[in-house]
Design a protein around this motif. Structure first.
Motif, PDB file in Angstrom:
ATOM      1  N   PRO A  75       0.868 -65.681 -20.218  1.00  0.00           N
ATOM      2  CA  PRO A  75      -0.202 -65.027 -20.564  1.00  0.00           C
ATOM      3  C   PRO A  75      -1.406 -65.951 -20.916  1.00  0.00           C
ATOM      4  O   PRO A  75      -2.587 -65.523 -21.159  1.00  0.00           O
ATOM      5  CB  PRO A  75       0.009 -64.896 -22.257  1.00  0.00           C
ATOM      6  N   ASP A 231       8.239 -62.715 -29.246  1.00  0.00           N
ATOM      7  CA  ASP A 231       7.717 -61.337 -28.665  1.00  0.00           C
ATOM      8  C   ASP A 231       8.529 -60.411 -29.152  1.00  0.00           C
ATOM      9  O   ASP A 231       9.449 -60.610 -29.786  1.00  0.00           O
ATOM     10  CB  ASP A 231       7.703 -61.459 -27.111  1.00  0.00           C
ATOM     11  N   PRO A 257       1.992 -60.895 -34.030  1.00  0.00           N
ATOM     12  CA  PRO A 257       2.085 -60.993 -32.652  1.00  0.00           C
ATOM     13  C   PRO A 257       0.994 -61.829 -32.205  1.00  0.00           C
ATOM     14  O   PRO A 257      -0.094 -62.171 -32.869  1.00  0.00           O
ATOM     15  CB  PRO A 257       1.617 -59.881 -31.872  1.00  0.00           C
ATOM     16  N   TRP A 258       1.290 -62.882 -31.291  1.00  0.00           N
ATOM     17  CA  TRP A 258       0.272 -63.944 -30.899  1.00  0.00           C
ATOM     18  C   TRP A 258      -0.446 -63.495 -29.454  1.00  0.00           C
ATOM     19  O   TRP A 258      -1.583 -64.197 -29.204  1.00  0.00           O
ATOM     20  CB  TRP A 258       0.993 -65.412 -30.762  1.00  0.00           C
ATOM     21  N   LYS A 259      -0.006 -62.621 -28.924  1.00  0.00           N
ATOM     22  CA  LYS A 259      -0.734 -62.154 -27.655  1.00  0.00           C
ATOM     23  C   LYS A 259      -1.674 -61.061 -27.561  1.00  0.00           C
ATOM     24  O   LYS A 259      -2.434 -60.745 -26.902  1.00  0.00           O
ATOM     25  CB  LYS A 259       0.215 -61.773 -26.467  1.00  0.00           C
ATOM     26  N   GLU A 260      -1.570 -60.093 -28.750  1.00  0.00           N
ATOM     27  CA  GLU A 260      -2.429 -59.009 -28.996  1.00  0.00           C
ATOM     28  C   GLU A 260      -3.094 -59.173 -30.276  1.00  0.00           C
ATOM     29  O   GLU A 260      -2.165 -59.308 -31.274  1.00  0.00           O
ATOM     30  CB  GLU A 260      -1.811 -57.898 -28.722  1.00  0.00           C
ATOM     31  N   PRO A 261      -4.261 -59.103 -30.561  1.00  0.00           N
ATOM     32  CA  PRO A 261      -5.217 -58.773 -29.535  1.00  0.00           C
ATOM     33  C   PRO A 261      -5.482 -60.263 -28.794  1.00  0.00           C
ATOM     34  O   PRO A 261      -4.999 -61.136 -29.336  1.00  0.00           O
ATOM     35  CB  PRO A 261      -6.525 -58.261 -30.343  1.00  0.00           C
ATOM     36  N   LYS A 262      -6.130 -60.216 -27.627  1.00  0.00           N
ATOM     37  CA  LYS A 262      -6.155 -61.441 -26.865  1.00  0.00           C
ATOM     38  C   LYS A 262      -7.103 -62.479 -27.421  1.00  0.00           C
ATOM     39  O   LYS A 262      -6.658 -63.611 -27.074  1.00  0.00           O
ATOM     40  CB  LYS A 262      -7.010 -60.826 -25.617  1.00  0.00           C
ATOM     41  N   GLU A 263      -7.582 -61.917 -28.604  1.00  0.00           N
ATOM     42  CA  GLU A 263      -8.502 -63.246 -29.250  1.00  0.00           C
ATOM     43  C   GLU A 263      -7.395 -64.211 -29.985  1.00  0.00           C
ATOM     44  O   GLU A 263      -7.893 -65.155 -30.266  1.00  0.00           O
ATOM     45  CB  GLU A 263      -9.367 -62.745 -30.079  1.00  0.00           C
ATOM     46  N   ARG A 264      -6.224 -63.847 -29.995  1.00  0.00           N
ATOM     47  CA  ARG A 264      -5.215 -64.545 -30.746  1.00  0.00           C
ATOM     48  C   ARG A 264      -4.761 -65.611 -29.931  1.00  0.00           C
ATOM     49  O   ARG A 264      -4.069 -66.637 -30.204  1.00  0.00           O
ATOM     50  CB  ARG A 264      -3.985 -63.623 -31.181  1.00  0.00           C
ATOM     51  N   ILE A 265      -4.529 -65.516 -28.631  1.00  0.00           N
ATOM     52  CA  ILE A 265      -3.851 -66.601 -27.730  1.00  0.00           C
ATOM     53  C   ILE A 265      -4.579 -67.954 -27.873  1.00  0.00           C
ATOM     54  O   ILE A 265      -3.863 -68.755 -27.715  1.00  0.00           O
ATOM     55  CB  ILE A 265      -4.107 -65.835 -26.012  1.00  0.00           C
TER      56      ILE A 265
END
Length: 284
Positions: A75, A231, A257-265
């Motif tokens: 990701p 996940d 979740p850590w992948k959604e939204p993308k701003e969390r990545i």
């Protein structure tokens, strides 16, 4: 005549010097840009890549048995994120269809054959102690590394790790039987689907449980610091990731979740970086 000989010798020395300079700069450029190389031993040939410098960080891409270096772009781009601080090492999985690594299909020891390759590449590079970050199938591989080489792994990051779902007991087997085996047989005429079936049965069905490669008792007694980023898709069960995090005495867990939204990545990447720095050996 002596003057001509001196000119020839001087020209030869200059050419030798220039060749040496090109070799040095080629090595430096290769290291900086992540040049591809191969490790070979007997019938095993593993394509690997190095990038950056610093304490070694082994990177294992997701993608199941089709895991390759190219998979490390999601990701987030692991090599780009960490090569500025670590000596990143990555490899195509043995017999991954999109990759360039190859070797025997070791039916009786599927997980260990891949761990052999990972440790062999590190040995080839003169690396003893290292950190490791793995995605997807990298989770079981990391637990196997912790079992096989507990004194070498300084810290581990397991992102979206694979695990066993009792309600979908043949999920991993079925996915590899359709998404990996047929293409492998097309490329390697000496391998049959019967061999693939036996290999995957040993890998995913002979003793299906938990994280596939180690027991709960092993995780409960594992002293290595681990960071787990859960996940929750069929192949990456949230329950298994969290159970491992609860059992391991020196485990940390990311937000979810850590992948959604993308701003969390980027926040997850920041946590990974902080975790690795916290466990960086002081003597290095």
């Amino acid at each position: 005549m002596d003057q001509i000989r001196r000119k020839i010798l001087a020209t030869g020395a200059a050419a030798t010097a220039m060749a040496a300079v090109r070799r040095v700069f080629g090595q430096q450029a290769g290291k900086g840009t992540g040049a591809m190389s191969f490790y070979e031993k007997g019938p095993v040939r593993i394509r690997y890549q190095e990038a950056g410098s610093g304490f070694p960080l082994l990177l294992i891409a997701g993608g199941g048995l089709n895991s390759t270096i190219a998979g490390l772009t999601g990701p987030f781009n692991s090599i780009e994120e960490f090569k500025g601080e670590y000596r990143c090492v990555a490899a195509d999985l043995r017999n991954a269809n999109p990759g360039q690594s190859s070797g025997p299909l070791e039916i009786d020891r599927p997980w260990d054959s891949h761990t052999d390759d990972q440790l062999a590449v590190l040995d080839h590079l003169g690396i003893n102690k290292f950190m490791v970050m793995g995605f997807c199938i990298g989770g079981p591989f990391i637990w196997n590394l912790l079992k096989r080489a507990p004194d070498r792994v300084v810290a581990a990051v397991l992102a979206q790790p694979v695990g066993f779902r009792p309600e979908m007991p043949t999920l991993m087997y079925d996915g590899s039987m359709t998404g990996w085996g047929p293409d492998l047989v097309k490329r390697r005429p000496e391998i049959t689907m019967e061999m693939v079936e036996k290999y995957l049965t040993r890998m995913y069905r002979s003793n299906p449980d938990f994280v596939f490669t180690v027991t709960r008792d092993f995780v409960r007694n594992c002293q290595t610091p681990v960071l787990i980023l859960p996940d929750d898709i069929p192949a990456h069960p949230y329950a298994v990731a969290m159970e491992a995090a609860m059992l391991a005495p020196n485990a940390e867990v990311s937000m979810f979740p850590w992948k959604e939204p993308k701003e969390r990545i980027p926040l997850a990447v920041r946590q990974i970086r902080s975790f690795l720095r916290a466990h960086h050996p002081a003597s290095v």
